[in-house]
Design an enzyme around this catalytic site. Structure first.
Site, PDB file in Angstrom:
ATOM      1  N   SER A 136       0.857  -1.196   0.000  1.00  0.00           N
ATOM      2  CA  SER A 136       0.000   0.000   0.000  1.00  0.00           C
ATOM      3  C   SER A 136       0.887   1.237   0.000  1.00  0.00           C
ATOM      4  O   SER A 136       2.014   1.207   0.507  1.00  0.00           O
ATOM      5  CB  SER A 136      -0.866   0.010   1.267  1.00  0.00           C
ATOM      6  OG  SER A 136      -1.525   1.242   1.402  1.00  0.00           O
ATOM      7  N   TYR A 149      -0.800  -0.846  10.742  1.00  0.00           N
ATOM      8  CA  TYR A 149      -1.025  -1.113   9.315  1.00  0.00           C
ATOM      9  C   TYR A 149       0.151  -0.579   8.498  1.00  0.00           C
ATOM     10  O   TYR A 149       0.674  -1.278   7.616  1.00  0.00           O
ATOM     11  CB  TYR A 149      -2.331  -0.447   8.869  1.00  0.00           C
ATOM     12  CG  TYR A 149      -2.716  -0.723   7.427  1.00  0.00           C
ATOM     13  CD1 TYR A 149      -3.339  -1.912   7.070  1.00  0.00           C
ATOM     14  CD2 TYR A 149      -2.466   0.215   6.419  1.00  0.00           C
ATOM     15  CE1 TYR A 149      -3.715  -2.162   5.748  1.00  0.00           C
ATOM     16  CE2 TYR A 149      -2.827  -0.024   5.104  1.00  0.00           C
ATOM     17  CZ  TYR A 149      -3.449  -1.219   4.770  1.00  0.00           C
ATOM     18  OH  TYR A 149      -3.807  -1.458   3.463  1.00  0.00           O
ATOM     19  N   ALA A 151       3.238  -0.025   9.432  1.00  0.00           N
ATOM     20  CA  ALA A 151       4.449  -0.831   9.647  1.00  0.00           C
ATOM     21  C   ALA A 151       4.350  -2.151   8.888  1.00  0.00           C
ATOM     22  O   ALA A 151       5.318  -2.610   8.277  1.00  0.00           O
ATOM     23  CB  ALA A 151       4.643  -1.079  11.141  1.00  0.00           C
ATOM     24  N   SER A 152       3.163  -2.767   8.902  1.00  0.00           N
ATOM     25  CA  SER A 152       3.008  -4.053   8.199  1.00  0.00           C
ATOM     26  C   SER A 152       3.207  -3.869   6.702  1.00  0.00           C
ATOM     27  O   SER A 152       3.832  -4.704   6.034  1.00  0.00           O
ATOM     28  CB  SER A 152       1.642  -4.680   8.502  1.00  0.00           C
ATOM     29  OG  SER A 152       0.581  -3.988   7.868  1.00  0.00           O
ATOM     30  N   LYS A 153       2.691  -2.770   6.164  1.00  0.00           N
ATOM     31  CA  LYS A 153       2.782  -2.560   4.715  1.00  0.00           C
ATOM     32  C   LYS A 153       4.188  -2.138   4.294  1.00  0.00           C
ATOM     33  O   LYS A 153       4.653  -2.501   3.207  1.00  0.00           O
ATOM     34  CB  LYS A 153       1.738  -1.525   4.283  1.00  0.00           C
ATOM     35  CG  LYS A 153       0.311  -2.053   4.387  1.00  0.00           C
ATOM     36  CD  LYS A 153       0.115  -3.248   3.464  1.00  0.00           C
ATOM     37  CE  LYS A 153      -1.243  -3.876   3.556  1.00  0.00           C
ATOM     38  NZ  LYS A 153      -1.393  -5.044   2.683  1.00  0.00           N
ATOM     39  N   THR A 184     -13.106  -0.982  -1.894  1.00  0.00           N
ATOM     40  CA  THR A 184     -13.350  -2.381  -1.519  1.00  0.00           C
ATOM     41  C   THR A 184     -13.924  -2.408  -0.096  1.00  0.00           C
ATOM     42  O   THR A 184     -13.894  -1.395   0.614  1.00  0.00           O
ATOM     43  CB  THR A 184     -12.047  -3.213  -1.526  1.00  0.00           C
ATOM     44  OG1 THR A 184     -11.254  -2.809  -0.411  1.00  0.00           O
ATOM     45  CG2 THR A 184     -11.259  -3.052  -2.822  1.00  0.00           C
TER      46      THR A 184
HETATM   47  N1  LIG Z   1      -8.754  -0.928  -0.448  1.00  0.00           N
HETATM   48  C1  LIG Z   1      -7.736  -0.083  -0.320  1.00  0.00           C
HETATM   49  O1  LIG Z   1      -7.918   1.148  -0.244  1.00  0.00           O
HETATM   50  C2  LIG Z   1      -6.337  -0.618  -0.288  1.00  0.00           C
HETATM   51  C3  LIG Z   1      -5.291   0.274  -0.554  1.00  0.00           C
HETATM   52  C4  LIG Z   1      -3.986  -0.196  -0.529  1.00  0.00           C
HETATM   53  C5  LIG Z   1      -3.743  -1.510  -0.239  1.00  0.00           C
HETATM   54  N2  LIG Z   1      -4.770  -2.368   0.040  1.00  0.00           N
HETATM   55  C6  LIG Z   1      -4.448  -3.748   0.360  1.00  0.00           C
HETATM   56  O2  LIG Z   1      -4.996  -4.567  -0.620  1.00  0.00           O
HETATM   57  C7  LIG Z   1      -5.165  -5.873  -0.068  1.00  0.00           C
HETATM   58  C8  LIG Z   1      -6.544  -6.378  -0.462  1.00  0.00           C
HETATM   59  O3  LIG Z   1      -7.504  -5.602   0.245  1.00  0.00           O
HETATM   60  P1  LIG Z   1      -8.896  -5.184  -0.380  1.00  0.00           P
HETATM   61  O4  LIG Z   1      -8.895  -3.706  -0.452  1.00  0.00           O
HETATM   62  O5  LIG Z   1      -9.167  -5.964  -1.580  1.00  0.00           O
HETATM   63  O6  LIG Z   1      -9.844  -5.553   0.848  1.00  0.00           O
HETATM   64  P2  LIG Z   1     -10.945  -6.666   1.053  1.00  0.00           P
HETATM   65  O7  LIG Z   1     -11.953  -6.593  -0.016  1.00  0.00           O
HETATM   66  O8  LIG Z   1     -11.370  -6.511   2.458  1.00  0.00           O
HETATM   67  O9  LIG Z   1     -10.149  -8.035   0.871  1.00  0.00           O
HETATM   68  C9  LIG Z   1      -9.274  -8.525   1.830  1.00  0.00           C
HETATM   69  C10 LIG Z   1      -8.968  -9.973   1.486  1.00  0.00           C
HETATM   70  O10 LIG Z   1      -7.986 -10.440   2.420  1.00  0.00           O
HETATM   71  C11 LIG Z   1      -8.436 -11.674   2.924  1.00  0.00           C
HETATM   72  N3  LIG Z   1      -7.939 -11.911   4.278  1.00  0.00           N
HETATM   73  C12 LIG Z   1      -8.045 -11.102   5.360  1.00  0.00           C
HETATM   74  N4  LIG Z   1      -7.516 -11.701   6.427  1.00  0.00           N
HETATM   75  C13 LIG Z   1      -7.077 -12.927   6.012  1.00  0.00           C
HETATM   76  C14 LIG Z   1      -6.469 -14.032   6.656  1.00  0.00           C
HETATM   77  N5  LIG Z   1      -6.192 -14.009   7.968  1.00  0.00           N
HETATM   78  N6  LIG Z   1      -6.153 -15.118   5.919  1.00  0.00           N
HETATM   79  C15 LIG Z   1      -6.445 -15.155   4.594  1.00  0.00           C
HETATM   80  N7  LIG Z   1      -7.021 -14.140   3.924  1.00  0.00           N
HETATM   81  C16 LIG Z   1      -7.344 -13.043   4.641  1.00  0.00           C
HETATM   82  C17 LIG Z   1      -9.955 -11.588   2.906  1.00  0.00           C
HETATM   83  O11 LIG Z   1     -10.523 -12.892   2.867  1.00  0.00           O
HETATM   84  P3  LIG Z   1     -11.239 -13.627   4.098  1.00  0.00           P
HETATM   85  O12 LIG Z   1     -11.871 -12.576   4.961  1.00  0.00           O
HETATM   86  O13 LIG Z   1     -12.234 -14.529   3.428  1.00  0.00           O
HETATM   87  O14 LIG Z   1     -10.158 -14.386   4.788  1.00  0.00           O
HETATM   88  C18 LIG Z   1     -10.176 -10.874   1.588  1.00  0.00           C
HETATM   89  O15 LIG Z   1     -10.196 -11.802   0.529  1.00  0.00           O
HETATM   90  C19 LIG Z   1      -4.942  -5.745   1.430  1.00  0.00           C
HETATM   91  O16 LIG Z   1      -3.669  -6.229   1.743  1.00  0.00           O
HETATM   92  C20 LIG Z   1      -5.020  -4.258   1.656  1.00  0.00           C
HETATM   93  O17 LIG Z   1      -4.242  -3.873   2.773  1.00  0.00           O
HETATM   94  C21 LIG Z   1      -6.064  -1.946  -0.008  1.00  0.00           C
END
Ligand SMILES: NC(=O)c1ccc[n+]([C@@H]2O[C@H](COP(=O)([O-])OP(=O)(O)OC[C@H]3O[C@@H](n4cnc5c(N)ncnc54)[C@H](OP(=O)(O)O)[C@@H]3O)[C@@H](O)[C@H]2O)c1
Length: 247
Positions: A136, A149, A151-153, A184
């Site tokens: 991210s 968050y 730090a993890s990213k 999302t």
């Molecule tokens: N949306 C944003 O604005 C944004 C911006 C930058 C980066 N990101 C990153 O993009 C990535 C995808 O996020 P998203 O925006 O698509 O959000 P999302 O729709 O909430 O999707 C998150 C996904 O991660 C999975 N997940 C969560 N905890 C998990 C676990 N313990 N084990 C396995 N799977 C797990 C969820 O599946 P289950 O719940 O079914 O396990 C889901 O499929 C994340 O890493 C997020 O930090 C998002």
């Protein structure tokens, strides 16, 4: 891009039940890959992604990650490992964090990625394959997503770069993708979820999936260590705030 651009390739997408991971799994299938899609909610993957093999997996469970990745690798090999699994919680300000919350965040967002890449390494070496870690912009500059968050990213970015540094002579590439705000379900966990106007102006999961497809379809000699993508109207490089007008 032609539809068969990934034919003959096996892709593993962890975090594929929603958002970026679901869009990526579907796009990879559309382009001919054999896709193994994993998340805790296997049934949701099965509803949303046709043509994938779905796996129930908690990425913070190192033994389960090892087992599932090894099963896939032994049966189909692994050409592409994508890790979009990630989470955030509403109580994200530093003063609200506890050791337990910190550990939860790091175990899913950072350690989970390590477990997956480590388990996939022998198969990626065999295939001269590609890792895609969805980090991210929050790992690159300060914002309101919270210190755990962020730090993890940030850790995820450096994990990608260090693996790329060590493994490039084995033909393995490791790309960190840094999206800005994407519309999302993860946004629902913000202390104040964004307005419809902001969501409409945000990136869509399909945009980030296109970035994954781009790196996955480059020739093996071309390596993109890092790719940042932000929504034009509401973020600028180094600037997350959507409240103030551009300067
Ligand atoms: N949306 C944003 O604005 C944004 C911006 C930058 C980066 N990101 C990153 O993009 C990535 C995808 O996020 P998203 O925006 O698509 O959000 P999302 O729709 O909430 O999707 C998150 C996904 O991660 C999975 N997940 C969560 N905890 C998990 C676990 N313990 N084990 C396995 N799977 C797990 C969820 O599946 P289950 O719940 O079914 O396990 C889901 O499929 C994340 O890493 C997020 O930090 C998002």
């Amino acid at each position: 891009m032609e539809n068969g651009a990934l034919s003959g390739k096996t892709a593993v997408v962890i975090g594929a039940s929603s958002g970026i991971g679901l869009a990526t799994a579907n796009l990879f299938v559309d382009h001919g890959a054999k896709v193994h899609a994993a998340a805790r909610r296997r049934e949701v993957i099965e509803e949303g992604a046709a043509g994938v093999t779905a796996h129930a997996l908690d990425i913070s469970d190192s033994e389960a990650v090892w087992r599932v990745v090894e099963e896939i690798g032994d049966s189909d090999g692994i050409d592409i490992l994508a890790v979009p699994a990630g989470m955030n919680f509403p109580e994200r300000r530093f003063e609200q964090l506890t050791a337990e919350k910190w550990d939860q965040m790091i175990s899913v967002n950072l350690s989970g990625a390590f477990y997956a890449v480590r388990a996939a390494l022998p198969y990626l070496r065999s295939s001269e394959g590609l890792v895609i870690l969805i980090s991210s912009v929050s790992g690159r500059w300060p914002d309101a997503s919270g210190p755990a968050y962020q730090a993890s990213k940030a850790g995820m970015i450096e994990l990608a770069h260090a693996v790329g540094f060590e493994e490039h002579t084995n033909g393995v590439r490791c790309t960190a993708i840094l999206p800005g705000i994407v519309d999302t379900p993860i946004l629902d966990n913000r202390p104040e979820p964004p307005s419809k106007e902001v969501r409409d102006a945000s990136l869509k999961p399909e945009d980030v999936a296109q970035a994954c497809l781009f790196v996955a379809t480059l020739p093996p000699h071309a390596y993109v260590p890092e790719l940042t993508m932000i929504p034009t109207a509401i973020q600028a490089f180094g600037k997350t705030s959507i409240a103030s007008p551009p300067v």
